[in-house]
Design a protein around this motif. Sequence first.
Motif, short mmCIF file in Angstrom:
data_model
loop_
_atom_site.label_atom_id
_atom_site.label_comp_id
_atom_site.label_asym_id
_atom_site.label_seq_id
_atom_site.Cartn_x
_atom_site.Cartn_y
_atom_site.Cartn_z
N UNK A 137 6.47 12.25 -14.91
CA UNK A 137 7.69 12.44 -14.13
C UNK A 137 8.29 11.11 -13.68
N UNK A 138 8.06 10.08 -14.49
CA UNK A 138 8.48 8.73 -14.10
C UNK A 138 9.98 8.66 -13.82
N UNK A 139 10.80 9.20 -14.70
CA UNK A 139 12.25 9.10 -14.54
C UNK A 139 12.74 9.84 -13.31
N UNK A 140 12.17 10.99 -13.05
CA UNK A 140 12.59 11.77 -11.88
C UNK A 140 12.23 11.03 -10.59
N UNK A 141 11.01 10.50 -10.54
CA UNK A 141 10.57 9.78 -9.35
C UNK A 141 11.36 8.49 -9.16
N UNK A 142 11.67 7.81 -10.27
CA UNK A 142 12.40 6.55 -10.19
C UNK A 142 13.78 6.75 -9.57
N UNK A 143 14.38 7.90 -9.78
CA UNK A 143 15.71 8.16 -9.23
C UNK A 143 15.69 8.25 -7.71
N UNK A 144 14.53 8.54 -7.14
CA UNK A 144 14.43 8.69 -5.68
C UNK A 144 13.67 7.54 -5.02
N UNK A 170 0.82 -1.21 0.00
CA UNK A 170 0.00 0.00 0.00
C UNK A 170 0.86 1.26 0.00
N UNK A 171 2.15 1.14 0.37
CA UNK A 171 2.99 2.32 0.56
C UNK A 171 4.16 2.33 -0.43
N UNK A 172 4.49 3.53 -0.90
CA UNK A 172 5.65 3.74 -1.77
C UNK A 172 6.61 4.69 -1.05
N UNK A 173 7.91 4.36 -1.11
CA UNK A 173 8.91 5.13 -0.37
C UNK A 173 9.90 5.81 -1.32
#
Length: 509
Positions: free
Chosen positions: A100-107, A72-75
């Motif tokens: 913003x998939x690439x930006x979010x994937x980096x974090x 249920x949670x994404x970090x």
Amino acid sequence: MEQKKKEQDVLVVRDEQTGEIGVVAGLKRDGTPNMKPAKAEHAQDFLRFDRHGDVLDNFFANFYRQCTNPKRFAFYRVTAEGIENVLMVMREMLKKPDEYREVLAAHRVDTAKYEQQAEQMRQEAQQDTDQGIVSETPDGVSGRQEDETESQSAEAEQQIPAEWGYKPIDDSRLDRTEIAERWGIDLAALEASGDLERMRNYGKSRLIDCNPEIGGIRVPMQARLSLRENSDGTVSLVPHPIRRAPNYDEYLNVKFTPEDQENLKKTGNLGRIVEVVDPTTGELLPSFVSIDRITNETVSVPVRDIKIPHEVLGVAMDDDQRAALFRGEGVYVEGMTSKKNGKVFNATIQINADKRGLDFHFGSRKQEQRQEQTQVAGGEKQEKPRKLRIGNTLLQKPITDEIKKGWEQNNWVYFEGLIDKKGQPFNAYVRPNHKRGKYDFSRKRPDESQIYEIKPDNASRTQVAVNSEGKTNEATKHVGEPLQRGQTAPANEEQQRRQQNANKPRMKM
């Protein structure tokens, strides 16, 4: 400067169900992330970690162990510097995750390894359950709080201090103001939760969030708490933070043998008495040694501080059993009665230094087999018969009462459509082998006197009569194919056509 920045990393979590987003400040009682707004007044509560620290590993290990719905949670891992603005930007990006998939994937934190570890622990626990073993270990705590055996264990643990005559620690001698200021802990909350009562009786609290002040900086952490009586008559609060893994090599002056390590991994208890040095006096004290299953801390308690019980949950301990407990060994006990629900259960009991009382291991096969299989008579070991546990299914086929009746007579029963490990069906004669603790299979037909014939039920009588006994049935004799289970009429249009054509009157020539 780079290292300082890494030390200020924090976790941002998003609840995928509600869309709520916040900074992680530990875990709640139910294992879900404790979210805090990205405000300056909450900064001291944030969970912070560096690149090489154990904090992140410990957090996710506990999260996947305690949370019932972790997916249920994404970090996301971000720098703590300017977190209020960072969170505002992330909130906008998460509204358009594809853009913003690439930006979010980096974090985004890759939690696959933590999920795999948790799944492995669950599988190991399930395998133990399937084999009749429900024994908690420091390497794999199942976390099934509603499991009946764990409830019995917790019940017994709570009963031991009162039964053994402990004098509770006087917590009125605690400096509550100093504890609140130094550790960020509210003793009133501990009292309300019942944790303080456990601490008074030489036990530990559950895992709680605290914020000790170290060098003028608040450092959020999770720890269990206990009370310690000091030589000057005061009482101190002792935190027990989570360690990354147990130390299976040594404890103070004690070096663990390979057998010690095996015992600690399997049961959490050393299984023998060792002389442990008192760090304050330098005195060597015969002690029990165990591992705290929650924090991975190694714990010892002097033998002189533990009273071996004469009775455990309604079962009297004989001299041999009490002597074994005194030596730190496990003792298998049958017929104990739960005071909570009145149910009778069997378990291996052992002194646990962390609990300062009894540990309960349910279905420990080593001790059970030692009790059930072997009797010592005149110095010789004599085997006692044991019974294989018969379940409700065997290789995906149901085990009926009729089948059990045949097995009770030690006869073979014929099975059709058993599924092997490769998923392939096969037929075989089967009977339980209680001596070996497993089933015997035979593809060859055994002697007639050893076969138990299962009478077909009403739904199968026609099938058996036509297919196996060569009999005929007017409604199905011309279908042209073997009948299926329960079939008493043509099953499809082709069979119906054959049957009708065969039944048509023919013109005599």
